[in-house]
Design a protein around this motif. Structure first.
Motif: not given
Length: 338
Positions: A48-53, A59-63
């Motif tokens: 599953k792909n969550i982000l691609n950066i 950022q903390p929101e990504d955690w």
């Protein structure tokens, strides 16, 4: 058949060369294809792909997003691997240790110092080792697997910006090693002392990112702290010298800290990589304790930052935050003197 979930978030491991430099572009399925990984020892791999950066952009929101995906995945999968950029990998693994508590299954974070598309990339080894540990581990928890080492997720720091042996376990032994033949060799000393789950699996994603890290240098003017308070920061981490202390000669930073330490939590860590803080050792440390600071003890800088954010998400009471900071949740701290 056991099932493993692999989550993609981008980073160097997912990067391809562009005119503007390497850029995170490949999704997790493309990464696994480049690595030649489909099935491993008969285990079923889901992705599953969550982000691609680039992890510099994390950022903390990504955690919070990652933590929720991990918590959900732990109900349906036997192990989880997270592919992540290396620059903030230690921050992510530390915050996951606080947000996802008491996992009985392995959650492994890994990445690469060289993109999967480049010759000689360390991505293939790191991915294979991570999948192997996620499938076969004797213990649950949040781990970082990198360059053949298995490390406690809340004990790692990135100590090299280019070398493939980029991460070290700080003030804590490596948990295991994975040799070239795919054999897991556990550190016998750590298996006896490694913290087992203290309760049922728990998701707790409350946090407040308004934490500032101030590195002490000779000549620092205490008025910089006034500016931080005016900007709305709720927690301050002082990166002090040696075993810890706050200067008070000529430029009296100690007086400023004493005046604010009941208003916001002030945590003292050290610029030294190993050894931790012991504010009872020297006069400058004792004066800091009297001024109301909170010792980071032997926590890594990344664990100190993320733990204070997490603590502030639960309370702004300085005494309660001190209690949280000095509570051991995932072997991120040990009780040294003070």
């Amino acid at each position: 058949m056991k099932k493993i979930l692999v989550l993609g978030t981008g980073g160097t491991i997912a990067s391809v060369k562009t005119e503007e430099g390497f850029k995170s572009s490949l999704d997790i399925n493309e990464i696994l294809r480049h690595a030649g990984i489909k099935l491993h020892n008969g285990y079923e791999i889901h992705t599953k792909n969550i982000l691609n950066i680039d992890s510099t952009l994390i950022q903390p929101e990504d955690w919070e997003i990652i933590a929720k995906e991990v918590y959900s995945g732990l109900r349906d999968y036997d192990g989880i691997v997270i592919s992540h950029g290396t620059d903030t990998l230690a921050h992510a693994s530390s915050m996951l240790s606080f947000m996802v508590q008491n996992p009985t299954k392995p959650v492994v974070i890994t990445g690469a110092m060289k993109p999967i598309t480049e010759p000689g990339s360390d991505a293939v080894k790191n991915l294979r080792d991570s999948l192997l540990f996620a499938m076969e581990a004797k213990i649950g928890g949040i781990f970082v697997v990198f360059n053949g080492k298995v490390m406690n997720g809340c004990r790692v720091s990135k100590i090299n910006s280019v070398d493939v042996d980029a991460f070290k376990s700080i003030n804590y032994p490596d948990i295991a090693y994975i040799d070239e033949g795919g054999q897991i060799k556990y550190n016998a000393n750590i298996l006896d002392s490694y913290s087992r789950p203290r309760g049922s699996l728990k998701l707790d994603t409350q946090y407040d990112p308004r934490v500032f890290v101030l590195k002490l240098i000779p000549g620092l003017d205490s008025r910089v702290i006034d500016g931080l308070l005016d900007m709305g920061y709720k927690g301050l981490i002082l990166e002090s010298y040696g075993t810890g202390g706050i200067p008070y000669r000529k430029r009296n930073l100690l007086e400023k800290i004493k005046s604010i330490s009941r208003e916001i939590p002030v945590v003292v860590t050290t610029q030294a990589l190993y050894g931790g803080v012991d504010l009872s050792r020297y006069e400058v440390g004792m004066k800091a304790l009297e001024a109301g600071v909170i010792s980071a003890k032997d926590m890594t800088k990344e664990a100190t930052v993320t733990k204070l954010m997490w603590a502030l998400g639960h309370t702004e009471d300085v005494d309660e935050i001190k209690q949280i900071m000095h509570t051991n949740y995932a072997d991120e701290i040990k009780n040294i003197s003070q």
